[in-house]
Each structure stands twice: as structure tokens, then as C-alpha cells.
Write a protein that holds these residues in place. Structure first.
Motif, PDB file in Angstrom:
ATOM      1  N   UNK A   1      -4.198 -72.279 -53.430  1.00 41.06           N
ATOM      2  CA  UNK A   1      -5.260 -72.011 -52.467  1.00 41.06           C
ATOM      3  C   UNK A   1      -4.833 -70.970 -51.454  1.00 41.06           C
ATOM      4  N   UNK A   2      -3.567 -70.952 -51.074  1.00 36.85           N
ATOM      5  CA  UNK A   2      -3.070 -69.986 -50.101  1.00 36.85           C
ATOM      6  C   UNK A   2      -2.883 -68.609 -50.720  1.00 36.85           C
TER       7      UNK A   2
ATOM      8  N   UNK B   1       5.307 -88.024 -60.599  1.00 37.94           N
ATOM      9  CA  UNK B   1       5.851 -86.690 -60.343  1.00 37.94           C
ATOM     10  C   UNK B   1       4.879 -85.597 -60.768  1.00 37.94           C
ATOM     11  N   UNK B   2       4.165 -85.799 -61.880  1.00 33.48           N
ATOM     12  CA  UNK B   2       3.157 -84.811 -62.278  1.00 33.48           C
ATOM     13  C   UNK B   2       2.047 -84.725 -61.243  1.00 33.48           C
ATOM     14  N   UNK B   3       1.622 -85.856 -60.703  1.00 34.29           N
ATOM     15  CA  UNK B   3       0.560 -85.869 -59.696  1.00 34.29           C
ATOM     16  C   UNK B   3       0.991 -85.119 -58.433  1.00 34.29           C
TER      17      UNK B   3
ATOM     18  N   UNK C   1       1.176 -80.260 -54.858  1.00 34.98           N
ATOM     19  CA  UNK C   1       1.947 -79.220 -54.178  1.00 34.98           C
ATOM     20  C   UNK C   1       1.579 -77.845 -54.722  1.00 34.98           C
ATOM     21  N   UNK C   2       1.417 -77.753 -56.034  1.00 37.29           N
ATOM     22  CA  UNK C   2       1.064 -76.486 -56.661  1.00 37.29           C
ATOM     23  C   UNK C   2      -0.351 -76.065 -56.262  1.00 37.29           C
TER      24      UNK C   2
ATOM     25  N   UNK D   1       5.204 -73.447 -63.008  1.00 35.90           N
ATOM     26  CA  UNK D   1       4.884 -72.928 -61.680  1.00 35.90           C
ATOM     27  C   UNK D   1       3.670 -72.012 -61.681  1.00 35.90           C
ATOM     28  N   UNK D   2       3.472 -71.226 -62.748  1.00 33.44           N
ATOM     29  CA  UNK D   2       2.331 -70.309 -62.777  1.00 33.44           C
ATOM     30  C   UNK D   2       1.140 -70.869 -63.545  1.00 33.44           C
TER      31      UNK D   2
END
Length: 83
Positions: free
Chosen positions: A31-32, A18-20, A25-26, A49-50
Motif C-alpha cells: 500500500x505504501x 506465519x503466512x497470515x 506485513x507485505x 517478497x514481490x
């Protein structure tokens, strides 16, 4: 005794996976959107998240669950050796 050992191992593997995937995803969002401008310690270590909180907190949980797995394994080995 053996069931809890395998449960700890499954939890450890699940946490690592899950960390991977959370980090992948983060990374796509970063990048966007561009890099984050906040660099306080609270944000970097505890915000999933940040900052990199998912790696810090998840890493601690992985260490704890793998330690419990190793402890159960050591108890089984001692029981086999010393009967």
C-alpha cells in the motif's frame, strides 16, 4: 506415535500463522509503495517478497503437514478400533 502427531499439528498452525502475519506485513508495504509491475509466473508463485510465493509454498507445506497429522490420527483410530 502421539508426539509426532501433535508436532505436525503445531507445525501446521505455526505455518498458517506465519503466512497470515507475513501477508499482513507485505500488504502494508504494498500500500505504501504501490503495486508491483512484474507479473511473471516465477515472481508471482515463488518470490515471497514481490509475489505471492509465501502463500503458494506455505500452502503446500500446510497441506503436507496437515496430511501427516491426519495420517497419524488415522493410525491411532485404527489401533483403537482394531486393537
Amino acid at each position: 506415535m502421539g508426539f509426532s502427531m501433535w508436532l505436525y499439528l503445531l507445525i501446521t498452525i505455526g505455518l498458517v500463522a506465519s503466512m497470515y502475519f507475513w501477508n499482513q506485513r507485505k500488504g502494508e508495504k504494498t500500500e505504501k509503495l504501490g503495486a508491483n509491475e512484474e507479473f511473471s509466473n516465477m515472481t508471482m508463485y515463488f518470490n515471497p517478497t514481490k509475489g505471492e510465493g509465501h502463500l503458494f509454498i506455505g500452502g503446500i507445506l500446510v497441506i503436507i503437514t496437515f496430511s501427516l497429522f491426519s495420517f497419524e490420527l488415522a493410525k491411532i483410530i485404527v489401533q483403537i478400533i482394531f486393537g
